[in-house]
Design an enzyme around this catalytic site. Structure first.
Site, PDB file in Angstrom:
ATOM      1  N   GLY A   5      -0.190   5.316 -12.681  1.00 27.55           N
ATOM      2  CA  GLY A   5      -0.365   6.602 -13.373  1.00 27.55           C
ATOM      3  C   GLY A   5       0.907   6.986 -14.100  1.00 27.55           C
ATOM      4  O   GLY A   5       1.988   6.877 -13.540  1.00 27.55           O
ATOM      5  N   ARG A  40      -3.460  -0.182 -14.972  1.00 29.75           N
ATOM      6  CA  ARG A  40      -3.777  -0.626 -13.608  1.00 29.75           C
ATOM      7  C   ARG A  40      -4.236  -2.072 -13.788  1.00 29.75           C
ATOM      8  O   ARG A  40      -5.014  -2.369 -14.694  1.00 29.75           O
ATOM      9  CB  ARG A  40      -4.897   0.221 -13.018  1.00 29.75           C
ATOM     10  CG  ARG A  40      -4.641   1.706 -13.234  1.00 29.75           C
ATOM     11  CD  ARG A  40      -4.665   2.504 -11.970  1.00 29.75           C
ATOM     12  NE  ARG A  40      -4.584   3.925 -12.303  1.00 29.75           N
ATOM     13  CZ  ARG A  40      -3.764   4.780 -11.737  1.00 29.75           C
ATOM     14  NH1 ARG A  40      -2.947   4.394 -10.793  1.00 29.75           N
ATOM     15  NH2 ARG A  40      -3.759   6.037 -12.078  1.00 29.75           N
ATOM     16  N   ASP A  86       3.591   4.294  -5.715  1.00 27.35           N
ATOM     17  CA  ASP A  86       3.683   3.395  -4.559  1.00 27.35           C
ATOM     18  C   ASP A  86       2.896   2.100  -4.753  1.00 27.35           C
ATOM     19  O   ASP A  86       3.298   1.052  -4.258  1.00 27.35           O
ATOM     20  CB  ASP A  86       3.317   4.106  -3.247  1.00 27.35           C
ATOM     21  CG  ASP A  86       1.941   4.699  -3.265  1.00 27.35           C
ATOM     22  OD1 ASP A  86       1.313   4.735  -4.343  1.00 27.35           O
ATOM     23  OD2 ASP A  86       1.477   5.127  -2.195  1.00 27.35           O
ATOM     24  N   THR A  94       5.925   9.619 -10.586  1.00 25.92           N
ATOM     25  CA  THR A  94       4.537  10.067 -10.442  1.00 25.92           C
ATOM     26  C   THR A  94       4.552  11.588 -10.359  1.00 25.92           C
ATOM     27  O   THR A  94       5.464  12.159  -9.757  1.00 25.92           O
ATOM     28  CB  THR A  94       3.862   9.482  -9.180  1.00 25.92           C
ATOM     29  OG1 THR A  94       2.719  10.290  -8.865  1.00 25.92           O
ATOM     30  CG2 THR A  94       4.757   9.472  -7.960  1.00 25.92           C
ATOM     31  N   ASP A 116       2.663  13.345  -8.635  1.00 25.25           N
ATOM     32  CA  ASP A 116       2.204  13.821  -7.316  1.00 25.25           C
ATOM     33  C   ASP A 116       3.319  14.067  -6.302  1.00 25.25           C
ATOM     34  O   ASP A 116       3.082  14.683  -5.266  1.00 25.25           O
ATOM     35  CB  ASP A 116       1.217  12.807  -6.710  1.00 25.25           C
ATOM     36  CG  ASP A 116      -0.072  12.758  -7.503  1.00 25.25           C
ATOM     37  OD1 ASP A 116      -0.428  13.773  -8.109  1.00 25.25           O
ATOM     38  OD2 ASP A 116      -0.722  11.685  -7.514  1.00 25.25           O
ATOM     39  N   ASP A 160       4.588  12.000  -4.241  1.00 24.51           N
ATOM     40  CA  ASP A 160       4.067  11.500  -2.960  1.00 24.51           C
ATOM     41  C   ASP A 160       4.698  10.178  -2.526  1.00 24.51           C
ATOM     42  O   ASP A 160       4.060   9.374  -1.854  1.00 24.51           O
ATOM     43  CB  ASP A 160       2.536  11.342  -3.055  1.00 24.51           C
ATOM     44  CG  ASP A 160       2.116  10.344  -4.134  1.00 24.51           C
ATOM     45  OD1 ASP A 160       2.982   9.907  -4.920  1.00 24.51           O
ATOM     46  OD2 ASP A 160       0.932  10.004  -4.170  1.00 24.51           O
ATOM     47  N   ARG A 190      -4.358  13.841  -4.633  1.00 26.79           N
ATOM     48  CA  ARG A 190      -5.428  13.287  -3.785  1.00 26.79           C
ATOM     49  C   ARG A 190      -5.044  13.368  -2.319  1.00 26.79           C
ATOM     50  O   ARG A 190      -5.798  13.878  -1.502  1.00 26.79           O
ATOM     51  CB  ARG A 190      -5.721  11.831  -4.180  1.00 26.79           C
ATOM     52  CG  ARG A 190      -6.891  11.721  -5.137  1.00 26.79           C
ATOM     53  CD  ARG A 190      -6.998  10.326  -5.691  1.00 26.79           C
ATOM     54  NE  ARG A 190      -5.889  10.043  -6.580  1.00 26.79           N
ATOM     55  CZ  ARG A 190      -5.477   8.841  -6.931  1.00 26.79           C
ATOM     56  NH1 ARG A 190      -6.072   7.779  -6.437  1.00 26.79           N
ATOM     57  NH2 ARG A 190      -4.474   8.665  -7.760  1.00 26.79           N
TER      58      ARG A 190
END
Ligand code: ADP
Length: 319
Positions: free
Chosen positions: A11, A72, A103, A125, A127, A129, A171
């Site tokens: 992403g 991806r 990740d 990213t 996120d 995360d 997510r």
């Protein structure tokens, strides 16, 4: 080491360009050439790359997205394609690789290190995360985008005395919801890391109404449930009518914030230094405002933890 590669994968996030620029400029500063590999691991497998000189990364520090494109690439999980890519790198004389991504991309990088290619991961990213770093490149920009959207929605929510449910990205990680909720003064925030209590959300709204406050903002991270589901639950349980906004991909775009540009510059440059020091299988990150590096495997063995003290604070400040 005379020649290295850089790619962006997974992403995209604002600040990836600033990281590419830092890698190229830092390497050039040390007399090392950098090849930009296009479309993440897809380009790695096919050897789709180009020499990036100082000028080729001019004027990109302020641009969102990634100049090198991202993708991806499921087939990259197969060893034969990893080996094929390594062959392409050898042919081009590339001895080390900087992987800018999340990740999943780091897992790919780790596989490459096992096959003998030196790799350093740069966490990017929206996120936030990734285990081992307090901030990832792109999070701050996404957060500012979300906060400015919530501010606008609050204007109309106040004028029309509406309740809005705003669905944000995340997510498994609630950082965007958590930080934006605190920054925009949301009445309720729902994140994957904490169980939500529908009764508590309703009580908060009723408490607001009792003091003549008829609008409220509820933020829900997409990983918990869609905004539409929460809207139905509030209607069924308490007869509360809400409007919903799903912010979607606007959260991934835009010019990177100053914070993200500085972070990307620091992390990208450190990644090059590590390669030149002969290190491999490391990730760069930020802890207590300091750049540091850690074992790539930590990303798979540890889990990023949301700062749940912010969750408590957000609840306390929106009574
Ligand atoms: P992100 O890096 O943003 O987390 P993904 O999880 O989609 O994004 O991963 C990006 C790419 O990294 C994948 O498309 C794949 O090419 C590669 N990748 C992910 N997981 C692995 C793995 N276990 N082994 C090898 N490559 C992987």
């Amino acid at each position: 080491m005379k020649r290295i590669g850089v790619l962006t994968s997974g992403g995209d996030s604002p600040g990836m360009n600033a990281a590419i620029r830092a890698v190229v400029r830092k390497a050039n500063y040390h007399g090392v050439e950098v090849f930009g590999i296009y479309h993440g691991y897809e380009g790695f497998i096919k050897g789709k790359m180009e020499l990036l000189d100082l000028g080729s990364v001019g004027g990109i520090i302020q641009r969102g997205g990634t100049k090198l494109f991202s993708s991806r690439c499921p087939e990259f999980k197969e060893k034969k394609y990893q080996l094929q890519g390594i062959e392409k790198m050898k042919e081009a004389g590339i001895e080390g690789l900087v992987v800018i991504g999340g990740d999943g991309s780091f897992r790919g990088a780790y596989e490459l290190t096992k096959l003998g290619l030196a790799c350093i991961g740069v966490p990017a990213t929206i996120d936030n995360d990734i285990a081992g770093t307090e901030f990832t490149i792109g999070f701050d920009t996404a957060l500012n985008t979300v906060v400015s959207a919530i501010d606008k929605i609050r204007d109309t929510a106040t004028s029309h005395e509406n309740t809005f449910i705003i669905e944000v990205m995340g997510r498994d990680a609630g950082d965007i919801a958590l930080w934006s909720g605190l920054a925009a003064g949301a009445e309720s925030v729902i994140i994957p890391e904490e169980p939500y209590d529908l009764d508590d959300i309703i009580t908060r709204m009723k408490r607001g109404e009792a003091r003549n406050k008829k609008h409220s903002i509820i933020i829900v991270a997409e990983g918990v449930m869609p905004a539409s589901k929460l809207a139905n639950m509030l209607k069924e349980k308490a007869g509360i009518e809400t409007r919903i906004t799903v912010l979607g991909h606007i959260q991934r775009g835009g010019s990177p914030s100053a914070f993200d540009r500085v972070l990307a510059s620091r992390l990208g440059a450190r990644a090059v230094e590590l390669l030149l020091e002969g290190k491999t299988s490391r990730a760069v990150g930020i802890k207590n405002h300091q750049v540091y590096d850690y074992d790539l495997r930590e990303i798979f063995t540890a889990k990023h933890k949301a700062d749940t003290s912010l969750y408590t604070l957000s609840k306390e400040l929106s009574i």
